[in-house]
Design an enzyme around this catalytic site. Structure first.
Site, PDB file in Angstrom:
ATOM      1  N   GLY A  46      50.970  35.116  -3.099  1.00  0.00           N
ATOM      2  CA  GLY A  46      50.373  34.057  -2.641  1.00  0.00           C
ATOM      3  C   GLY A  46      49.962  34.288  -1.311  1.00  0.00           C
ATOM      4  O   GLY A  46      50.448  35.063  -0.694  1.00  0.00           O
ATOM      5  N   GLN A  51      48.203  31.645   7.157  1.00  0.00           N
ATOM      6  CA  GLN A  51      48.656  32.999   7.742  1.00  0.00           C
ATOM      7  C   GLN A  51      47.644  34.083   8.253  1.00  0.00           C
ATOM      8  O   GLN A  51      48.168  34.930   8.610  1.00  0.00           O
ATOM      9  CB  GLN A  51      49.447  33.254   6.360  1.00  0.00           C
ATOM     10  CG  GLN A  51      50.577  32.822   5.832  1.00  0.00           C
ATOM     11  CD  GLN A  51      51.111  33.167   4.580  1.00  0.00           C
ATOM     12  OE1 GLN A  51      50.768  32.601   3.546  1.00  0.00           O
ATOM     13  NE2 GLN A  51      52.244  33.830   4.672  1.00  0.00           N
ATOM     14  N   CYS A  91      58.226  35.849   2.395  1.00  0.00           N
ATOM     15  CA  CYS A  91      57.046  35.313   3.041  1.00  0.00           C
ATOM     16  C   CYS A  91      56.297  36.599   3.711  1.00  0.00           C
ATOM     17  O   CYS A  91      56.930  37.170   4.134  1.00  0.00           O
ATOM     18  CB  CYS A  91      57.397  34.221   4.114  1.00  0.00           C
ATOM     19  SG  CYS A  91      55.955  33.453   4.775  1.00  0.00           S
ATOM     20  N   LEU A  92      55.112  36.539   3.551  1.00  0.00           N
ATOM     21  CA  LEU A  92      54.333  37.599   4.063  1.00  0.00           C
ATOM     22  C   LEU A  92      54.272  37.547   5.484  1.00  0.00           C
ATOM     23  O   LEU A  92      54.155  38.737   6.230  1.00  0.00           O
ATOM     24  CB  LEU A  92      53.005  37.777   3.508  1.00  0.00           C
ATOM     25  CG  LEU A  92      52.795  37.995   2.007  1.00  0.00           C
ATOM     26  CD1 LEU A  92      51.360  38.061   1.513  1.00  0.00           C
ATOM     27  CD2 LEU A  92      53.415  39.398   1.514  1.00  0.00           C
ATOM     28  N   HIS A 133      55.477  26.562  -1.395  1.00  0.00           N
ATOM     29  CA  HIS A 133      55.406  27.291  -0.297  1.00  0.00           C
ATOM     30  C   HIS A 133      54.355  27.436   0.409  1.00  0.00           C
ATOM     31  O   HIS A 133      54.246  27.179   1.463  1.00  0.00           O
ATOM     32  CB  HIS A 133      55.889  28.722  -0.842  1.00  0.00           C
ATOM     33  CG  HIS A 133      56.067  29.824   0.267  1.00  0.00           C
ATOM     34  ND1 HIS A 133      57.497  30.328   0.676  1.00  0.00           N
ATOM     35  CD2 HIS A 133      55.211  30.502   0.994  1.00  0.00           C
ATOM     36  CE1 HIS A 133      57.198  31.237   1.638  1.00  0.00           C
ATOM     37  NE2 HIS A 133      55.982  31.204   1.844  1.00  0.00           N
ATOM     38  N   GLU A 134      53.171  27.652  -0.437  1.00  0.00           N
ATOM     39  CA  GLU A 134      51.775  27.810   0.546  1.00  0.00           C
ATOM     40  C   GLU A 134      51.281  26.458   0.964  1.00  0.00           C
ATOM     41  O   GLU A 134      50.877  26.635   2.215  1.00  0.00           O
ATOM     42  CB  GLU A 134      50.768  28.410  -0.663  1.00  0.00           C
ATOM     43  CG  GLU A 134      50.927  29.504  -1.528  1.00  0.00           C
ATOM     44  CD  GLU A 134      51.406  30.689  -0.362  1.00  0.00           C
ATOM     45  OE1 GLU A 134      52.180  31.580  -0.921  1.00  0.00           O
ATOM     46  OE2 GLU A 134      51.184  30.717   0.885  1.00  0.00           O
ATOM     47  N   HIS A 137      52.663  25.774   4.381  1.00  0.00           N
ATOM     48  CA  HIS A 137      51.907  26.823   5.184  1.00  0.00           C
ATOM     49  C   HIS A 137      50.917  26.040   5.726  1.00  0.00           C
ATOM     50  O   HIS A 137      50.531  25.995   7.061  1.00  0.00           O
ATOM     51  CB  HIS A 137      51.421  27.966   4.661  1.00  0.00           C
ATOM     52  CG  HIS A 137      52.536  29.244   4.851  1.00  0.00           C
ATOM     53  ND1 HIS A 137      53.109  29.766   6.036  1.00  0.00           N
ATOM     54  CD2 HIS A 137      53.062  30.026   3.683  1.00  0.00           C
ATOM     55  CE1 HIS A 137      53.928  30.693   5.377  1.00  0.00           C
ATOM     56  NE2 HIS A 137      53.904  31.020   4.224  1.00  0.00           N
TER      57      HIS A 137
HETATM   58  O1  K2U Z   1      53.104  32.869   1.495  1.00  0.00           O
HETATM   59  C1  K2U Z   1      53.564  33.678   1.414  1.00  0.00           C
HETATM   60  O2  K2U Z   1      53.879  34.554   2.505  1.00  0.00           O
HETATM   61  C2  K2U Z   1      53.388  34.513   0.113  1.00  0.00           C
HETATM   62  C3  K2U Z   1      54.552  34.661  -0.618  1.00  0.00           C
HETATM   63  C4  K2U Z   1      54.459  33.750  -1.546  1.00  0.00           C
HETATM   64  C5  K2U Z   1      55.902  33.356  -2.219  1.00  0.00           C
HETATM   65  C6  K2U Z   1      57.106  32.831  -1.515  1.00  0.00           C
HETATM   66  C7  K2U Z   1      58.131  32.606  -2.304  1.00  0.00           C
HETATM   67  C8  K2U Z   1      58.141  32.691  -3.446  1.00  0.00           C
HETATM   68  C9  K2U Z   1      57.130  32.846  -4.322  1.00  0.00           C
HETATM   69  C10 K2U Z   1      56.028  33.153  -3.563  1.00  0.00           C
HETATM   70  C11 K2U Z   1      54.614  36.170  -0.929  1.00  0.00           C
HETATM   71  O3  K2U Z   1      54.061  36.434  -2.185  1.00  0.00           O
HETATM   72  S1  K2U Z   1      56.311  36.785  -0.657  1.00  0.00           S
HETATM   73  C12 K2U Z   1      56.557  38.172  -1.659  1.00  0.00           C
HETATM   74  C13 K2U Z   1      56.952  37.508  -3.110  1.00  0.00           C
HETATM   75  C14 K2U Z   1      56.552  38.243  -4.262  1.00  0.00           C
HETATM   76  C15 K2U Z   1      57.061  38.133  -5.298  1.00  0.00           C
HETATM   77  C16 K2U Z   1      58.138  36.929  -5.436  1.00  0.00           C
HETATM   78  C17 K2U Z   1      58.493  36.177  -4.280  1.00  0.00           C
HETATM   79  C18 K2U Z   1      57.925  36.626  -3.162  1.00  0.00           C
HETATM   80 ZN    ZN Z   2      55.000  32.411   3.135  1.00  0.00          ZN
END
Ligand code: K2U
Ligand code: ZN
Length: 166
Positions: A46, A51, A91-92, A133-134, A137
């Site tokens: 996501g 971001q 979170c990225l 989560h998104e 943001h």
């Molecule tokens: O917003 C972001 O930084 C993207 C996250 C999205 C996410 C956060 C928490 C749970 C699920 C998705 C990134 O994709 S973090 C990397 C990731 C990859 C697989 C599963 C969980 C987190």
């Molecule tokens: Zn995030």
């Protein structure tokens, strides 16, 4: 297409509240393509426009195994929430940090797609977690804000050290 720079916590720009997209036009669709390229390259499942320092209500998500099923949500609104679920989130914008967060188990979300068409989506499990989560943001909220002040400050100091190359 281009990969965009992802802001790292505690960059204050991550706390900007995103504005609605007025017109889903060719520029927005080009930005969606850049967002998707950036998310897949990270890699992540996501990414919110906040971001990459673009403060508009736009999210890309792909929770598919093959990473070939992109979901675009423009001006998303959660209209129904039910239940709760715990998930160890990352979170990225906060690399290397994974912590448990409690969110709604099921959601009904309304949004515009990349052609500007309104749609509704029932989501649960990981997809529901990712959408929430998104959408945080887009409200200027990073998932570490759900943690205790002690944990959050430790993470903030760790990220500041990382940014100074220590
Ligand atoms: O917003 C972001 O930084 C993207 C996250 C999205 C996410 C956060 C928490 C749970 C699920 C998705 C990134 O994709 S973090 C990397 C990731 C990859 C697989 C599963 C969980 C987190
Ligand atoms: Zn995030």
């Amino acid at each position: 297409m281009a990969t965009l720079t992802i802001l790292n916590y505690p960059d204050p720009r991550l706390h900007t509240v995103a504005k609605p997209v007025k017109d889903v036009n060719a520029d927005i669709r080009r930005f969606v393509d850049d967002m998707a390229e950036t998310m897949y390259a990270a890699p992540g499942i996501g990414l919110a426009a906040t971001q990459v320092n673009q403060h508009i209500q736009l999210i890309v998500i792909d929770t598919s195994k093959e990473q070939n099923d992109l979901l675009v949500l423009i001006n998303p609104k959660i209209v129904v929430k039910s239940g709760t679920q715990d998930y160890e989130e990352g979170c990225l914008s906060v690399p290397g940090v994974y912590e448990m967060v409690t969110r709604a188990e099921k959601i009904l979300v309304e949004a515009l797609d990349r052609s500007g068409k309104q749609f509704k989506l029932d989501a649960e499990g990981l997809l529901a977690v990712c959408i929430q989560h998104e959408m945080d943001h887009l409200l200027g909220k990073v998932f570490v804000e759900y943690l205790s002040p002690l944990k959050r400050n430790r993470i903030k100091n760790k990220m500041i050290k990382l940014s100074r190359g220590k």
